[in-house]
Motif scaffolding. Sequence first.
Motif, PDB file in Angstrom:
ATOM      1  N   LEU A 205      -2.834  -5.671  16.240  1.00  0.00           N
ATOM      2  CA  LEU A 205      -2.133  -5.263  15.143  1.00  0.00           C
ATOM      3  C   LEU A 205      -3.288  -6.442  14.097  1.00  0.00           C
ATOM      4  CD1 LEU A 205       1.489  -4.889  16.279  1.00  0.00           C
ATOM      5  CD2 LEU A 205      -0.166  -3.334  16.316  1.00  0.00           C
ATOM      6  N   TYR A 206      -3.030  -5.368  12.877  1.00  0.00           N
ATOM      7  CA  TYR A 206      -3.558  -6.137  11.789  1.00  0.00           C
ATOM      8  C   TYR A 206      -2.633  -6.371  10.918  1.00  0.00           C
ATOM      9  CZ  TYR A 206      -6.781  -6.843   7.347  1.00  0.00           C
ATOM     10  OH  TYR A 206      -6.821  -7.136   5.815  1.00  0.00           O
ATOM     11  N   ALA A 207      -2.822  -7.344  10.073  1.00  0.00           N
ATOM     12  CA  ALA A 207      -1.289  -7.711   9.150  1.00  0.00           C
ATOM     13  C   ALA A 207      -2.105  -7.964   7.692  1.00  0.00           C
ATOM     14  CB  ALA A 207      -0.284  -8.941   9.385  1.00  0.00           C
ATOM     15  N   PRO A 208      -2.563  -7.211   7.324  1.00  0.00           N
ATOM     16  CA  PRO A 208      -2.873  -7.529   5.143  1.00  0.00           C
ATOM     17  C   PRO A 208      -1.960  -8.026   5.540  1.00  0.00           C
ATOM     18  CG  PRO A 208      -2.921  -5.331   6.217  1.00  0.00           C
ATOM     19  CD  PRO A 208      -2.561  -6.088   7.421  1.00  0.00           C
ATOM     20  N   HIS A 209      -1.993  -9.264   3.930  1.00  0.00           N
ATOM     21  CA  HIS A 209      -1.203  -9.588   2.868  1.00  0.00           C
ATOM     22  C   HIS A 209      -1.055  -8.295   2.116  1.00  0.00           C
ATOM     23  CE1 HIS A 209      -0.686 -12.395  -0.158  1.00  0.00           C
ATOM     24  NE2 HIS A 209       0.436 -12.652   0.294  1.00  0.00           N
ATOM     25  N   VAL A 210       0.267  -7.833   1.572  1.00  0.00           N
ATOM     26  CA  VAL A 210       0.902  -7.097   0.645  1.00  0.00           C
ATOM     27  C   VAL A 210       2.048  -8.769  -0.103  1.00  0.00           C
ATOM     28  CG1 VAL A 210       0.504  -4.815   1.636  1.00  0.00           C
ATOM     29  CG2 VAL A 210       2.922  -6.321   1.555  1.00  0.00           C
ATOM     30  N   PHE A 211       1.227  -7.973  -2.096  1.00  0.00           N
ATOM     31  CA  PHE A 211       1.921  -8.476  -2.518  1.00  0.00           C
ATOM     32  C   PHE A 211       1.568  -8.290  -4.104  1.00  0.00           C
ATOM     33  CE2 PHE A 211      -1.890  -9.104  -4.559  1.00  0.00           C
ATOM     34  CZ  PHE A 211      -3.127  -8.621  -4.008  1.00  0.00           C
ATOM     35  N   GLY A 212       2.479  -8.543  -4.836  1.00  0.00           N
ATOM     36  CA  GLY A 212       2.850  -8.401  -6.414  1.00  0.00           C
ATOM     37  C   GLY A 212       3.681  -8.157  -6.484  1.00  0.00           C
ATOM     38  N   PRO A 213       3.990  -7.103  -8.444  1.00  0.00           N
ATOM     39  CA  PRO A 213       4.633  -6.886  -8.197  1.00  0.00           C
ATOM     40  C   PRO A 213       5.459  -5.482  -7.741  1.00  0.00           C
ATOM     41  CG  PRO A 213       3.007  -6.896 -10.193  1.00  0.00           C
ATOM     42  CD  PRO A 213       2.949  -8.104  -9.177  1.00  0.00           C
TER      43      PRO A 213
END
Lengths: 381, 381
Positions: A205-213
């Motif tokens: 499983l690939y877990a990208p970093h999600v961020f921001g408002p």
Amino acid sequence: MTADQLRFSGQRFTVEYHLQGSAADARRRADLLCIDQTVEAADHVIPPGPIRNELLGRVEQFEGLDDEVHAASLTFPIELLDGTMSTLLHMSFGMASLQGGVRLVNLILPDVALTRMAGPRLGIAGLRAQLEVPARPLVCAVLKPLGLSPDALATLAYEFALGGVDLIKDDQSLGDHPFCPFEERVSRCAEAITSASKETGRTCLYAPHVFGPWPKLLERATLAKSAGAGALLICPGLTGYDAVATLSRLSAPCLPLILHPDFLGSHYVSPDSGIAPAVLFGLLPRFAGADVSIYPTYGLTYPITHTDCRGIAQACRTRLGMLSSTFPTAAGRMNASRIDEMMALYGSDVVFILGSDIRREPTQIRDACRTFRRLIETAHP
Amino acid sequence: MTADQLRFSGQRFTVEYHLQGSAADARRRADLLCIDQTVEAADHVIPPGPIRNELLGRVEQFEGLDDEVHAASLTFPIELLDGTMSTLLHMSFGMASLQGGVRLVNLILPDVALTRMAGPRLGIAGLRAQLEVPARPLVCAVLKPLGLSPDALATLAYEFALGGVDLIKDDQSLGDHPFCPFEERVSRCAEAITSASKETGRTCLYAPHVFGPWPKLLERATLAKSAGAGALLICPGLTGYDAVATLSRLSAPCLPLILHPDFLGSHYVSPDSGIAPAVLFGLLPRFAGADVSIYPTYGLTYPITHTDCRGIAQACRTRLGMLSSTFPTAAGRMNASRIDEMMALYGSDVVFILGSDIRREPTQIRDACRTFRRLIETAHP
């Protein structure tokens, strides 16, 4: 409605603090927290009746741990919670945090309040089922450093996945930079991992970093899912805990969540104030919906102990109503030399986050991952 | 893209830390922060070229404050910022926060980076214009305690408004409870204040507390505006700072923002770690969009000093590119006896948040507010 029309069920949740100071001083401060954490007003502003008799906090237990540290157990009506993380944080440590010399050390919610929390989507059992790894510790590799192009990161991801790791997460520094745009990076890395998974026959499983408002955060999560991500990395210190809870609750993009402690350090580094590691890195992530909780590991330069890490693991995995459990992690320059020590502490329900050591020989990353995984399998009790 | 295709403008922003430890130890840790705050990787993982030469942090200044505390000034490329609060917090204190013995004491952004931050919608000048109060300190009353019904709070709001206060804010404890639903409370209080304003001929802005996960937070803000609210109270420690920035940027509901320090205490209470008050209660609220920043006042039981409060006011009001300024506040059991002292510290650009004392005589709240405002007007230099 007059104050005496207020109705409380009588069910209360418990917040435990450690208070610095003499017995008399700590007791006075515990009594004051009953007011500050609810009405925060002078006595003449608090009407008689249910506000005074039921809504205020109550010191249920108070004892000395030593001459200058005292443990106080306070309760508050469950009607003051609403199932969100922000209200739970406000009720347990909102005004208390501002005093100094007050440490939040435990939160005990009755089942009716636990049921309202988001909780992990998959939890340990669900994530194991998805990965088809029933018993051994999981292995997670990290895409870094910041500054690499999407293609370079995808090449790295491919090597990790061929090496048989279970999870590959973005470093928390990866964002949406001109030299490495979010969408391109996530697509490339997801493709590379899917391609490698076909070769190995293993789920990774690939877990990208999600961020921001918000709503950008949700757009990124949705885009990540469409691109083939199998999990998400998120930093509640930056996004707020309710962003995590919302992602855990949503029917789409419905991915397991890996929480990272970025910007949370102030809460735990001073032993006399803030929030105990078991709460900060165990209970709070679990309430919010962490399938995996990352935190600093003892034995490095972080002010966290073996006992703290044991407490985090306990908070992640102990029975809490119907809430699924959360994977604790062995992170921070993790390499083969620490496997036995980590498994003695955590047992098998733990995620090893591989450190830079796995890349000591740039042309042999794949083999290094395989070796690490074999060691994990062998070490499995 | 290979690493050497990375391009940086050469413009950098500055982050200042105080580091505990001997000169050698503090210097070593400052050097390490250059890496941890960017790529967080071992040396063999950092490629030569622009990542190593430009992307990494740089220690630009380093000096001893005493034998055991050292000041380090680090810079990073502005390309690592994106105009959001979360990225700014990550870049300045994300991993640094986890170390302990590191305190964030200043942030210096070049104008090009400042311009991208949300900043206050109205700022001091805009809020003064809206209230038609050109020079004296503003006076803000607080609706509390939690547990009162919407009608009881509206009655209180009516008295405050007749007493001529400029702002009336919800206590941070007011939420959406069964005994005091958000919509009903906000409508009743807004009506009461509008009605009183017609009698007095003065503008009085009502700031309901908006809270909870996005998009519920936005729904509440929109509903508050429709109901007649003139400002919003928000706790960035609970919502995340980007929720504040988003509210400041949105063309609707377009209300000035009052920030409350709920749950932010861990960051400032320990002098050796966390974030200095001038940054936490001055710069960060201002970058995010606070028109008014509330924080604990010195001289009570909070671990904050007169000098800290001066620093906060300076950060709120000093020139920062095109960013509007933020009102600092005199809060915490504030009453007439502290007016002169507060104005000596803050001058006139300050908001007095009235404490419980104003309600000492429940039948004379209106008169007590009038008296307080007259004192403020007389004290005005």
